[in-house]
Design a protein around this motif. Structure first.
Motif, short mmCIF file in Angstrom:
data_model
loop_
_atom_site.label_atom_id
_atom_site.label_comp_id
_atom_site.label_asym_id
_atom_site.label_seq_id
_atom_site.Cartn_x
_atom_site.Cartn_y
_atom_site.Cartn_z
N ILE A 17 38.92 30.74 1.59
CA ILE A 17 37.61 30.86 1.02
C ILE A 17 36.78 31.30 2.38
CG2 ILE A 17 35.85 30.45 -0.67
CD1 ILE A 17 38.47 30.83 -1.79
N PHE A 18 36.23 32.08 2.41
CA PHE A 18 35.19 32.38 3.35
C PHE A 18 33.72 32.69 2.90
CE2 PHE A 18 39.12 33.90 5.42
CZ PHE A 18 39.06 33.56 6.52
N PRO A 19 32.59 32.54 3.83
CA PRO A 19 31.22 32.59 3.32
C PRO A 19 30.83 33.89 2.60
CG PRO A 19 31.37 31.77 5.64
CD PRO A 19 32.78 32.23 5.11
N THR A 20 31.80 35.13 2.88
CA THR A 20 31.48 36.25 2.00
C THR A 20 31.93 36.27 0.73
OG1 THR A 20 33.38 37.25 2.99
CG2 THR A 20 31.13 37.47 4.16
N ASP A 21 32.84 35.35 0.53
CA ASP A 21 33.35 35.16 -0.82
C ASP A 21 32.84 34.43 -1.96
OD1 ASP A 21 35.82 36.63 0.34
OD2 ASP A 21 36.76 34.94 0.93
N VAL A 22 31.66 33.61 -1.53
CA VAL A 22 30.99 32.80 -2.39
C VAL A 22 29.70 33.11 -2.84
CG1 VAL A 22 32.22 30.86 -1.05
CG2 VAL A 22 29.91 31.43 -0.65
N ASN A 23 29.23 32.57 -4.15
CA ASN A 23 27.99 33.01 -4.64
C ASN A 23 26.99 31.89 -4.21
OD1 ASN A 23 28.31 30.49 -6.09
ND2 ASN A 23 29.32 31.48 -7.82
N ASN A 24 25.69 31.93 -4.74
CA ASN A 24 24.52 31.39 -4.51
C ASN A 24 24.80 29.75 -4.64
OD1 ASN A 24 24.40 31.96 -7.29
ND2 ASN A 24 22.24 31.32 -7.33
#
Length: 170
Positions: A17-24
């Motif tokens: 899981i990378f930072p671009t894969d997550v929501n707020n």
């Protein structure tokens, strides 16, 4: 009729899981996980019938625990039940904290796929044979899920008759 074991369709996928894969909320986007689920489920369905498949329905995606950037996410999929031309695929989503090794089932999902033959028409699929306790339980409970799917599809078709195609921005 041809038969195949559930294990013959079993497949796995693991992702970081990378930072671009997550929501707020700093958890994996639900849509991203749903794409992973549909991808791995289609592979399991194809392995079972060895034909082209299409997603007929996503019955459920039950999000049980959040998946964070410190986790990896592993998906396991296999065929649990078959009709004449359709297959139910179960997907188990496991998150693992990469720093302490804690593992939890983060989500579960059931999808239905239809096999298509050379003439681009629904084609027969092999009967599935469950072996493990988990496979047998899911196989035994599949007819009840199939009935719910059938009723939901009837309701969806009925609702579609009342929906409009108007575009408010035109």
């Amino acid at each position: 009729m041809e038969q195949r074991f559930s294990r013959e369709s079993r497949c796995y996928k693991t992702s970081r899981i990378f930072p671009t894969d997550v929501n707020n909320h700093n958890t994996l986007f639900g849509g991203k996980l749903m794409a992973y689920i549909d991808d791995i489920a289609s592979i399991a369905a194809t392995k079972h019938c060895r034909q082209t498949v299409v997603t007929a329905s996503t019955d459920s995606v039950d999000f049980l625990h959040p998946i964070r950037p410190t986790d990896s996410v592993s998906l396991e999929a296999y065929v649990t039940w078959t009709g004449n031309t359709s297959m139910e695929v179960f997907v188990k989503v496991i998150k693992e904290d990469l720093y302490n090794g804690e593992r939890k089932i983060a989500a579960t999902s059931f999808l239905t796929f239809v096999a298509f033959g050379e003439n681009n028409r629904p084609a027969p699929v092999p009967i599935v044979i469950p072996e493990t306790e988990e496979e047998i339980k899911l196989h035994e409970t599949a007819p009840a899920r199939a009935e719910i799917r059938k009723l939901r599809r009837i309701e969806s078709k009925s609702l579609a008759n009342f929906l409009t195609l108007n575009n408010p921005w035109e």
